[in-house]
Design an enzyme around this catalytic site. Structure first.
Site, PDB file in Angstrom:
ATOM      1  N   GLY A   1      -9.089  21.608 -22.427  1.00 28.56           N
ATOM      2  CA  GLY A   1     -10.057  22.589 -22.038  1.00 28.56           C
ATOM      3  C   GLY A   1      -9.548  23.213 -20.749  1.00 28.56           C
TER       4      GLY A   1
ATOM      5  N   SER B   1     -10.214  23.791 -16.334  1.00 32.45           N
ATOM      6  CA  SER B   1     -10.239  22.778 -15.170  1.00 32.45           C
ATOM      7  C   SER B   1     -11.313  22.640 -14.844  1.00 32.45           C
ATOM      8  CB  SER B   1      -9.105  23.579 -14.061  1.00 32.45           C
ATOM      9  OG  SER B   1      -9.552  24.638 -13.713  1.00 32.45           O
TER      10      SER B   1
ATOM     11  N   GLY C   1     -12.510  19.760 -16.985  1.00 30.67           N
ATOM     12  CA  GLY C   1     -11.863  18.763 -16.624  1.00 30.67           C
ATOM     13  C   GLY C   1     -11.905  17.993 -15.273  1.00 30.67           C
TER      14      GLY C   1
ATOM     15  N   GLU D   1      -5.511  18.199 -20.623  1.00 31.49           N
ATOM     16  CA  GLU D   1      -4.552  19.190 -21.057  1.00 31.49           C
ATOM     17  C   GLU D   1      -5.458  20.265 -20.737  1.00 31.49           C
ATOM     18  OE1 GLU D   1      -2.934  21.952 -22.184  1.00 31.49           O
ATOM     19  OE2 GLU D   1      -3.863  21.658 -24.098  1.00 31.49           O
TER      20      GLU D   1
ATOM     21  N   CYS E   1      -3.009  28.556 -24.087  1.00 35.19           N
ATOM     22  CA  CYS E   1      -2.674  28.297 -23.031  1.00 35.19           C
ATOM     23  C   CYS E   1      -0.826  28.624 -22.939  1.00 35.19           C
ATOM     24  CB  CYS E   1      -2.786  26.655 -22.488  1.00 35.19           C
ATOM     25  SG  CYS E   1      -2.107  25.510 -23.725  1.00 35.19           S
TER      26      CYS E   1
END
Length: 320
Positions: A189, A191, A194, A211, A246
């Site tokens: 997902g 940051s 994250g 990731e 991404c």
């Protein structure tokens, strides 16, 4: 609900402690179950991907179903080799001992998935965790509700539901899961979330895989085959979930003299791929929801951007 999540984690830990997930036979049976699910439930999976993202059937097969099948087959082929202890040289100071490295499962694995590839990014890390002999909790993304619901329905039919569980929900449910102790966390997902995941993992010194995507510039040299370059850029950007990936190109770097030629080639390729009105194309995924549509619309309407759009720019929130 908090109690039921805690109870689910407790059951997973009890099953792992009992050694249920360790045998090669159990691991192989789950991998074969995942392969059967991807094969037998193709139509339902494609319908869910289309409901969440408007994903065309070909794209669903190429970018999600085929990769899940390949991962299952790859794990089945290599499972015994991965589990086999490896002899290594012993230190002289330990003579006359022998040494070996024995692969051991970590225990309980939490997989928090993303919405842009809701099948692939849910099941691929689960396949790896199963092959390694772990018990797994999968939290699908609430951003892809049709696939989340389908995974919750299908997985218990094809794999051991006492050791592999699907837990649905949003921020509240994810927070409650992160408050539990895990032996590994796998998150895909952004940051911002994250950081939340890593903070929760740090409390228990839990190893985590994040990731988080990144930027993807495309550098185009003026000596390339112009038409092939344009086709590859278009396929990488709009053919991969309509840019919601991404790995999709973010921007192009080329020479000032070559830029107009590349732009004209891209216009021709995009019209060939998606027709004169891409909004009507059945070969193009859709923006996932109204929130992301509004975010993209805001970017396009910025003063520094709106008068620089040279191709496209149409939008229709009713076609999400």
């Amino acid at each position: 609900m908090v109690e039921s999540r805690a109870a689910a984690v407790q059951e997973l830990r009890a099953r792992f402690a009992a050694g249920q997930t360790r045998p090669a036979e159990w691991r192989a049976a789950q991998l074969r179950g995942g392969l059967r699910m991807a094969t037998e439930m193709e139509a339902e999976i494609c319908d869910a991907l289309h409901a969440d993202l408007g994903k065309p059937k070909t794209e669903a097969h190429v970018h999600e179903l085929s990769l899940i099948k390949s991962s299952c087959l790859f794990a089945l082929k290599n499972l015994k080799k991965w589990m086999k202890p490896q002899k290594v040289p012993a230190k002289l100071m330990n003579f006359p001992s022998t040494a070996r490295i024995t692969p051991e499962p970590l225990g309980l694995v939490l997989v928090i998935s993303a919405w842009n590839y809701p099948l692939l990014l849910s099941l691929d890390p689960v396949i790896g965790a199963i092959a390694a002999g772990n018990a797994v909790a999968l939290k699908p993304s609430e951003g892809a509700p049709a696939m989340s619901s389908l995974l919750a329905e299908l997985l218990p039919r094809f794999v051991d539901g006492t050791c592999i569980k699907v837990i649905e929900g949003g921020v509240k449910e994810t927070t409650a899961l992160l408050n539990q102790k895990w032996d590994k966390i796998f998150y895909t997902g952004n940051s911002r979330v994250g950081r939340v995941v890593m903070t929760a993992a740090a409390k228990h010194l839990t190893p985590a895989v994040l990731e988080l995507g990144g930027k993807c510039p495309v550098v185009v040299d003026s000596n390339v085959d112009l038409h092939i370059a344009a086709k590859r850029i278009a396929a990488g950007k709009w053919g991969c979930n309509n840019g919601q990936a991404c790995i999709a190109p973010d921007f192009i770097i080329t020479t000032q003299a070559f830029a107009p030629k590349l732009l004209e080639s891209l216009k021709k390729v995009l019209e060939k791929f998606y027709g004169k009105d891409p909004l009507l194309s059945a070969d193009l995924s859709r923006v996932v929801n109204a929130s992301h549509f509004g975010r993209l619309k805001g970017l396009m309407d910025e003063e520094m951007v709106s008068d620089k759009i040279v191709f496209g720019g149409q939008r229709d929130e009713q076609q999400l």
